[in-house]
Scaffold this motif. Sequence first.
Motif, PDB file in Angstrom:
ATOM      1  N   LEU A 181      -1.373   4.354  16.174  1.00 21.93           N
ATOM      2  CA  LEU A 181      -1.295   5.219  15.242  1.00 21.93           C
ATOM      3  C   LEU A 181      -1.657   6.430  15.701  1.00 21.93           C
ATOM      4  N   ARG A 182      -2.860   6.280  16.314  1.00 27.04           N
ATOM      5  CA  ARG A 182      -3.602   7.486  16.653  1.00 27.04           C
ATOM      6  C   ARG A 182      -3.101   8.137  17.867  1.00 27.04           C
ATOM      7  N   LYS A 183      -2.393   7.512  18.602  1.00 29.42           N
ATOM      8  CA  LYS A 183      -1.608   7.948  19.764  1.00 29.42           C
ATOM      9  C   LYS A 183      -0.448   8.703  19.430  1.00 29.42           C
ATOM     10  N   LYS A 184       0.131   8.648  18.298  1.00 29.95           N
ATOM     11  CA  LYS A 184       1.214   9.318  17.718  1.00 29.95           C
ATOM     12  C   LYS A 184       1.112  10.635  17.648  1.00 29.95           C
ATOM     13  N   ALA A 185       1.986  11.529  17.652  1.00 27.02           N
ATOM     14  CA  ALA A 185       1.891  12.903  17.431  1.00 27.02           C
ATOM     15  C   ALA A 185       1.733  13.126  15.760  1.00 27.02           C
ATOM     16  N   PRO A 186       0.792  13.962  15.298  1.00 31.13           N
ATOM     17  CA  PRO A 186       0.547  14.057  13.684  1.00 31.13           C
ATOM     18  C   PRO A 186       2.190  14.199  13.303  1.00 31.13           C
ATOM     19  N   GLU A 187       2.820  15.101  13.848  1.00 30.86           N
ATOM     20  CA  GLU A 187       4.092  15.457  13.306  1.00 30.86           C
ATOM     21  C   GLU A 187       5.420  14.418  13.321  1.00 30.86           C
ATOM     22  N   SER A 188       5.125  13.245  14.175  1.00 33.24           N
ATOM     23  CA  SER A 188       5.830  12.248  14.166  1.00 33.24           C
ATOM     24  C   SER A 188       5.527  10.953  13.140  1.00 33.24           C
ATOM     25  N   ARG A 189       4.255  11.455  12.448  1.00 34.99           N
ATOM     26  CA  ARG A 189       3.920  10.044  11.623  1.00 34.99           C
ATOM     27  C   ARG A 189       4.704  10.068  10.544  1.00 34.99           C
ATOM     28  N   SER A 190       5.136   8.874   9.916  1.00 36.30           N
ATOM     29  CA  SER A 190       5.846   8.859   8.799  1.00 36.30           C
ATOM     30  C   SER A 190       4.858   8.739   7.716  1.00 36.30           C
ATOM     31  N   ALA A 191       5.527   8.797   6.412  1.00 38.04           N
ATOM     32  CA  ALA A 191       4.727   8.910   5.211  1.00 38.04           C
ATOM     33  C   ALA A 191       3.574   7.742   5.015  1.00 38.04           C
ATOM     34  N   GLU A 192       4.326   6.469   5.536  1.00 40.71           N
ATOM     35  CA  GLU A 192       3.716   5.187   5.438  1.00 40.71           C
ATOM     36  C   GLU A 192       2.496   5.266   6.585  1.00 40.71           C
ATOM     37  N   ASP A 193       2.912   5.780   7.870  1.00 35.33           N
ATOM     38  CA  ASP A 193       1.723   6.106   8.628  1.00 35.33           C
ATOM     39  C   ASP A 193       0.536   6.730   8.175  1.00 35.33           C
ATOM     40  N   ARG A 194       0.822   7.841   7.595  1.00 39.41           N
ATOM     41  CA  ARG A 194      -0.168   8.736   6.826  1.00 39.41           C
ATOM     42  C   ARG A 194      -1.178   8.052   5.967  1.00 39.41           C
ATOM     43  N   ALA A 195      -0.265   7.192   5.007  1.00 40.71           N
ATOM     44  CA  ALA A 195      -1.122   6.300   4.083  1.00 40.71           C
ATOM     45  C   ALA A 195      -1.743   5.632   4.676  1.00 40.71           C
ATOM     46  N   PHE A 196      -1.506   4.876   5.798  1.00 31.79           N
ATOM     47  CA  PHE A 196      -2.226   3.634   6.284  1.00 31.79           C
ATOM     48  C   PHE A 196      -3.692   4.512   7.009  1.00 31.79           C
ATOM     49  N   ALA A 197      -3.372   5.550   7.763  1.00 25.55           N
ATOM     50  CA  ALA A 197      -4.400   6.202   8.274  1.00 25.55           C
ATOM     51  C   ALA A 197      -5.501   6.943   7.260  1.00 25.55           C
ATOM     52  N   GLU A 198      -5.046   7.041   6.095  1.00 31.05           N
ATOM     53  CA  GLU A 198      -5.954   7.382   5.060  1.00 31.05           C
ATOM     54  C   GLU A 198      -6.962   6.525   4.547  1.00 31.05           C
ATOM     55  N   THR A 199      -6.238   5.055   4.343  1.00 32.13           N
ATOM     56  CA  THR A 199      -7.050   4.148   3.778  1.00 32.13           C
ATOM     57  C   THR A 199      -7.560   3.167   5.021  1.00 32.13           C
ATOM     58  N   TYR A 200      -7.330   3.385   6.328  1.00 31.23           N
ATOM     59  CA  TYR A 200      -7.930   2.529   7.152  1.00 31.23           C
ATOM     60  C   TYR A 200      -9.477   2.450   7.207  1.00 31.23           C
ATOM     61  N   GLY A 201      -9.898   1.195   7.085  1.00 29.26           N
ATOM     62  CA  GLY A 201     -11.254   0.979   7.249  1.00 29.26           C
ATOM     63  C   GLY A 201     -11.916   0.883   6.025  1.00 29.26           C
ATOM     64  N   LEU A 228       0.848  -1.175  -0.087  1.00 25.01           N
ATOM     65  CA  LEU A 228      -0.064  -0.090   0.035  1.00 25.01           C
ATOM     66  C   LEU A 228       0.663   1.193   0.032  1.00 25.01           C
ATOM     67  N   SER A 229       1.942   1.179   0.584  1.00 18.49           N
ATOM     68  CA  SER A 229       2.659   2.364   0.759  1.00 18.49           C
ATOM     69  C   SER A 229       3.228   2.925  -0.499  1.00 18.49           C
ATOM     70  N   ASP A 230       3.569   4.209  -0.728  1.00 17.52           N
ATOM     71  CA  ASP A 230       4.091   4.556  -1.877  1.00 17.52           C
ATOM     72  C   ASP A 230       5.400   4.345  -2.086  1.00 17.52           C
ATOM     73  N   PRO A 231       5.781   3.708  -3.256  1.00 13.32           N
ATOM     74  CA  PRO A 231       7.300   3.244  -3.297  1.00 13.32           C
ATOM     75  C   PRO A 231       8.116   4.556  -3.884  1.00 13.32           C
ATOM     76  N   GLU A 232       7.355   5.694  -4.017  1.00 14.25           N
ATOM     77  CA  GLU A 232       8.413   6.620  -4.235  1.00 14.25           C
ATOM     78  C   GLU A 232       9.029   7.547  -3.243  1.00 14.25           C
ATOM     79  N   GLU A 233       8.498   7.110  -2.072  1.00 17.24           N
ATOM     80  CA  GLU A 233       8.958   7.911  -0.860  1.00 17.24           C
ATOM     81  C   GLU A 233      10.059   7.147  -0.318  1.00 17.24           C
TER      82      GLU A 233
END
Length: 181
Positions: free
Chosen positions: A138-158, A81-86
Amino acid sequence: MNAVILYGSRYGSTRRYAEMLSEQTGIPAVSYTDAPSLSDQELIVYLGGLYAGGVLGLSKTLAGFSNQAVPPKMILVTVGLSDPEEAENQENIRRALQKQCPAAILDQAKLFHLRGAIDYQKLSFSHRAMMALLYRFLRKKAPESRSAEDRAFAETYGGQADFVDFHTLEPIIKEMQRELT
């Protein structure tokens, strides 16, 4: 030259890529669970879905020719799922491959990374549970400490997301053509 396309797919994205690659090259695509003897193969194209830091079926496939004096040429393709360009995602994928693939094979293999798809309704119970735990963490992590992979996961979750793009097979096909000549 003897060549085969093998794939490890649990939910279908990797299988879709493998089947399209087979259609475009005329090389048969087979699930790693049904793989023929690899001893006479000169080129193996392995497409594997990324699951929990590993490439599905890769270890079993590599065991099939680990005793060969001259290993076949390898093209390794990961699908996740993660963007391989990152750059961060590329490094995570590389680490996953290093855990499963002997250095001698990984060093000579050509690597490609493709984006797949997810449909949470089709996930197994254990995968849904694992994803739920990861999402809570992931929801417990501060938004600024989330990786690109974390952000992509959160966007697609559920939900559903399909990033499969058959045009991304073009560099793989070119590499296959180079290896087969």
